[in-house]
Structures are given as structure tokens and as C-alpha cells.
Design an enzyme around this catalytic site. Structure first.
Site, short mmCIF file in Angstrom:
data_model
loop_
_atom_site.label_atom_id
_atom_site.label_comp_id
_atom_site.label_asym_id
_atom_site.label_seq_id
_atom_site.Cartn_x
_atom_site.Cartn_y
_atom_site.Cartn_z
N VAL A 7 0.86 -1.19 0.00
CA VAL A 7 0.00 0.00 0.00
C VAL A 7 0.90 1.23 0.00
CG1 VAL A 7 -1.85 1.23 1.17
CG2 VAL A 7 -1.74 -1.27 1.34
N ARG A 11 -0.93 4.24 -5.02
CA ARG A 11 -1.69 3.08 -5.49
C ARG A 11 -1.37 1.86 -4.64
NH1 ARG A 11 0.40 2.51 -11.55
NH2 ARG A 11 2.43 2.59 -10.53
N LYS A 13 -0.27 -2.09 -4.95
CA LYS A 13 0.27 -3.11 -5.83
C LYS A 13 0.18 -4.45 -5.09
CE LYS A 13 2.74 0.11 -5.84
NZ LYS A 13 2.44 1.50 -5.39
N ILE A 95 7.84 1.68 6.50
CA ILE A 95 7.90 0.22 6.45
C ILE A 95 8.26 -0.24 5.03
CG2 ILE A 95 5.47 -0.40 5.98
CD1 ILE A 95 7.51 -1.90 8.84
N ASP A 96 7.89 0.55 4.03
CA ASP A 96 8.27 0.21 2.64
C ASP A 96 9.80 0.25 2.49
OD1 ASP A 96 8.26 3.02 2.94
OD2 ASP A 96 7.59 3.39 0.88
N1 LIG Z 1 -1.64 4.57 -13.59
C1 LIG Z 1 -0.86 5.33 -12.80
N2 LIG Z 1 -1.41 6.01 -11.76
C2 LIG Z 1 -0.65 6.76 -10.94
N3 LIG Z 1 0.69 6.88 -11.08
C3 LIG Z 1 1.30 6.23 -12.09
C4 LIG Z 1 0.55 5.43 -12.99
N4 LIG Z 1 1.44 4.89 -13.87
C5 LIG Z 1 2.65 5.35 -13.54
N5 LIG Z 1 2.58 6.18 -12.49
C6 LIG Z 1 3.73 6.85 -11.86
O1 LIG Z 1 4.03 6.14 -10.70
C7 LIG Z 1 4.41 7.03 -9.65
C8 LIG Z 1 3.87 6.44 -8.37
O2 LIG Z 1 4.54 5.22 -8.19
P1 LIG Z 1 4.08 4.07 -7.22
O3 LIG Z 1 5.27 3.18 -7.08
O4 LIG Z 1 2.81 3.46 -7.64
O5 LIG Z 1 3.83 4.92 -5.87
P2 LIG Z 1 3.47 4.50 -4.40
O6 LIG Z 1 4.18 3.19 -4.12
O7 LIG Z 1 4.01 5.62 -3.60
O8 LIG Z 1 1.98 4.36 -4.32
C9 LIG Z 1 3.88 8.42 -10.01
O9 LIG Z 1 4.91 9.38 -9.84
C10 LIG Z 1 3.48 8.31 -11.48
O10 LIG Z 1 4.30 9.13 -12.32
C1 LIG Z 2 8.88 8.41 2.43
C2 LIG Z 2 7.55 7.70 2.21
C3 LIG Z 2 6.41 8.72 2.27
C4 LIG Z 2 7.58 7.07 0.80
O1 LIG Z 2 6.31 6.61 0.45
P1 LIG Z 2 5.92 6.14 -1.06
O2 LIG Z 2 6.56 7.07 -2.01
O3 LIG Z 2 6.51 4.76 -1.23
O4 LIG Z 2 4.43 6.09 -1.11
C5 LIG Z 2 7.35 6.54 3.26
O5 LIG Z 2 8.45 5.68 3.25
C6 LIG Z 2 7.18 7.11 4.65
O6 LIG Z 2 6.11 7.51 5.04
N1 LIG Z 2 8.30 7.17 5.44
C7 LIG Z 2 8.33 7.67 6.79
C8 LIG Z 2 9.53 8.57 7.04
C9 LIG Z 2 10.88 7.90 6.87
O7 LIG Z 2 11.03 6.90 6.14
O8 LIG Z 2 11.85 8.38 7.51
K LIG Z 3 8.99 5.61 -2.64
#
Ligand SMILES: Nc1ncnc2c1ncn2[C@@H]1O[C@H](COP(=O)(O)OP(=O)(O)O)[C@@H](O)[C@H]1O
Ligand SMILES: CC(C)(COP(=O)(O)O)[C@@H](O)C(=O)NCCC(=O)O
Ligand SMILES: [K+]
Length: 244
Positions: A7, A11, A13, A95-96
Site C-alpha cells: 500500500v 496506489r 500493488k 515500512i516500505d
Molecule cells: N496509472 C498510474 N497512476 C498513478 N501513477 C502512475 C501510474 N502509472 C505510472 N505512475 C507513476 O508512478 C508514480 C507512483 O509510483 P508508485 O510506485 O505506484 O507509488 P506508491 O508506491 O508511492 O503508491 C507516479 O509518480 C506516477 O508518475
Molecule cells: C517516504 C515515504 C512517504 C515514501 O512513500 P511512497 O513514495 O513509497 O508512497 C514513506 O516511506 C514514509 O512515510 N516514510 C516515513 C519517514 C521515513 O522513512 O523516515
Molecule cells: K517511494
């Protein structure tokens, strides 16, 4: 067979794994969570475990309804991880990022590793050859840059991602594309160059929603693996089972 769910802030995955091999990947929105997981479990009834890493607004409670059917594990800082966490505030480390660091440690043992996750934010995570997690950086991701230019100004339009023609943007749109995309690429190449000054050898793992778009634009040659977080979730879960 396990179902892994990541999460993020943009989005969700998910991926079904059998013996650490991904069988199928899924991407969906937060409001579709339960319905989509239901569908995946219908298609893969052999899933015995549901493994989640969440940095988004979705909490553990959202998965409790699946607990009568399979084992649910929601990763937290209390779990065992295969690296030594040297972050000054270990409890606030995303956590990611912990799962990415764990995956890098397990998949590429005993070497320096830099993980770059180009998602909502770009995160940089460095784990040294002695398995010390040192930290890294957090900066705005690609879409966040386009959105913040629009949201915090009166005159900049909201554009969607496009490769710029040149550094010298000759219109508002081209200037924004150049600033966002070239700025993004220079930032990452610049960070890699800085790490090179301090660590002679390290491997780089590039992942996240923008990894494929990015990989071919970087000066540094890096292979993108957009499934690295989910693969790492599967491996870290196995590590937890073996070490608990
Ligand atoms: N269908 C889509 N919806 C939203 N973002 C997308 C999509 N396809 C590619 N992206 C790109 O993916 C990035 C978000 O990456 P993602 O790894 O899904 O984020 P998170 O893990 O933070 O939810 C955005 O910066 C965007 O440019
Ligand atoms: C930096 C982040 C917002 C990245 O989130 P993402 O782009 O993967 O959605 C996430 O790892 C987070 O909330 N971190 C907490 C602060 C830290 O890692 O120090
Ligand atoms: K990230």
C-alpha cells in the site's frame, strides 16, 4: 502460495508468489481494496498467507475480514529484519523502506547496496556490506512535482508526464517538463555520483512506478525492477518465518 500487498501513497500493488516466484501482478486504487483482494483469492484459492506493507492510509483493520480464510501478516517495526537499523529514528522509518532494505540485504548479500524507489516520493536507502542500514533521502516523486508546481502557483497548468524536448524549455509546458523530468534525472544521477565518492563499490536497485521511464534517461546504467518491493515482501516474510 502467498499474496503480497504493497500500500503506497498513490496506489496499491499486489502479487501472488509461489516459492518466491511471482505468478501475477495487480495494481489498484485504495477504494477497490477488498473487492480486488476477494477476486485475487477467488482466482488463487491456494493462497494461505496475506502479507502487507502499508505506508498509505490503509491500516491493519482493513484486512481483518480475511483472517478467517488465511493467515494475515501486517509488517511493523516489531518484526525481525535482516539488517542493523542505524537510522537515528528507527520507529519512523517507512515500512516500505524497511522491506526494500531487507530485500536488498537478502538478495544481494555482503555488499554495499543503494535502493532507489521512484514512487509518490523518491526514496534512497543505503545498506553497507556489513548489513548496516545507514539511511538515505526522501524527495518528491515525478507526479508530485507536476502537481505541486500547479497547486502552489497561480499560473502553472497541471501537465502529465512527458519527455522534454531539450533542457531549454521554449514554452511554459516545455519549461515544466524540462524542470520536472530533467531535474528528477539530474537529482538521481547526482546522488549516485555522491555515493560513488564515498563507497567505491555498490549495487543499485531502481524500483517504483517511475522506474522504467527513468532507467533509460539516467547517465548511470541501472536496471529497473518495478516489482522489487513485492519480491522483497515475499522474501522478508520467508525470512521472518525462518527466524521468528
Ligand atoms: N496509472 C498510474 N497512476 C498513478 N501513477 C502512475 C501510474 N502509472 C505510472 N505512475 C507513476 O508512478 C508514480 C507512483 O509510483 P508508485 O510506485 O505506484 O507509488 P506508491 O508506491 O508511492 O503508491 C507516479 O509518480 C506516477 O508518475
Ligand atoms: C517516504 C515515504 C512517504 C515514501 O512513500 P511512497 O513514495 O513509497 O508512497 C514513506 O516511506 C514514509 O512515510 N516514510 C516515513 C519517514 C521515513 O522513512 O523516515
Ligand atoms: K517511494
Amino acid at each position: 502460495m502467498i499474496l503480497t500487498v504493497d500500500v503506497g501513497n498513490t496506489r496499491i500493488k499486489a502479487s501472488v508468489f509461489e516459492d518466491n516466484t511471482a505468478l501475477e501482478n495487480f495494481v489498484f486504487e485504495k477504494n477497490e481494496l477488498e473487492k480486488k483482494i476477494e477476486k485475487i483469492l477467488e482466482k488463487y484459492p491456494k493462497c494461505s498467507d496475506l502479507v502487507v506493507a502499508s505506508v498509505g492510509s490503509i491500516e491493519k483493520q482493513s484486512f481483518l475480514s480475511f483472517e478467517n480464510r488465511l493467515k494475515v501478516h501486517f509488517f511493523t517495526h516489531e518484526d525481525v529484519f535482516p539488517f542493523h537499523n542505524k537510522y537515528a529514528t528507527p520507529k519512523t522509518l517507512g515500512i516500505d523502506r524497511m522491506i526494500l532494505a531487507a530485500g536488498a540485504t537478502l538478495q544481494f548479500p555482503k555488499q554495499n547496496r543503494l535502493v532507489i524507489d521512484a514512487g509518490t516520493c523518491i526514496t534512497y536507502d543505503f545498506i553497507d556490506e556489513n548489513d548496516n542500514y545507514l539511511g538515505g533521502a526522501i524527495s518528491p516523486g515525478l507526479r508530485l512535482r507536476y502537481e505541486s508546481l500547479h497547486n502552489f502557483t497561480a499560473r502553472l497548468p497541471l501537465l502529465s508526464l512527458e519527455a522534454p524536448d531539450s533542457y531549454v524549455g521554449n514554452s511554459t509546458a516545455q519549461a515544466i517538463h524540462s524542470g520536472v523530468v530533467n531535474g528528477f534525472v539530474y537529482e538521481i544521477d547526482g546522488f549516485i555520483d555522491e555515493y560513488r565518492k564515498e563507497f567505491s563499490n555498490f549495487i543499485i536497485i531502481l524500483t517504483g512506478g517511475d522506474a522504467d521511464f527513468l532507467a533509460k534517461r539516467l547517465k548511470n546504467t541501472i536496471f529497473a525492477n518495478s516489482n522489487f518491493l513485492l519480491e522483497s515482501l515475499s522474501q522478508t516474510y520467508q525470512y521472518k518465518i525462518d527466524n521468528d
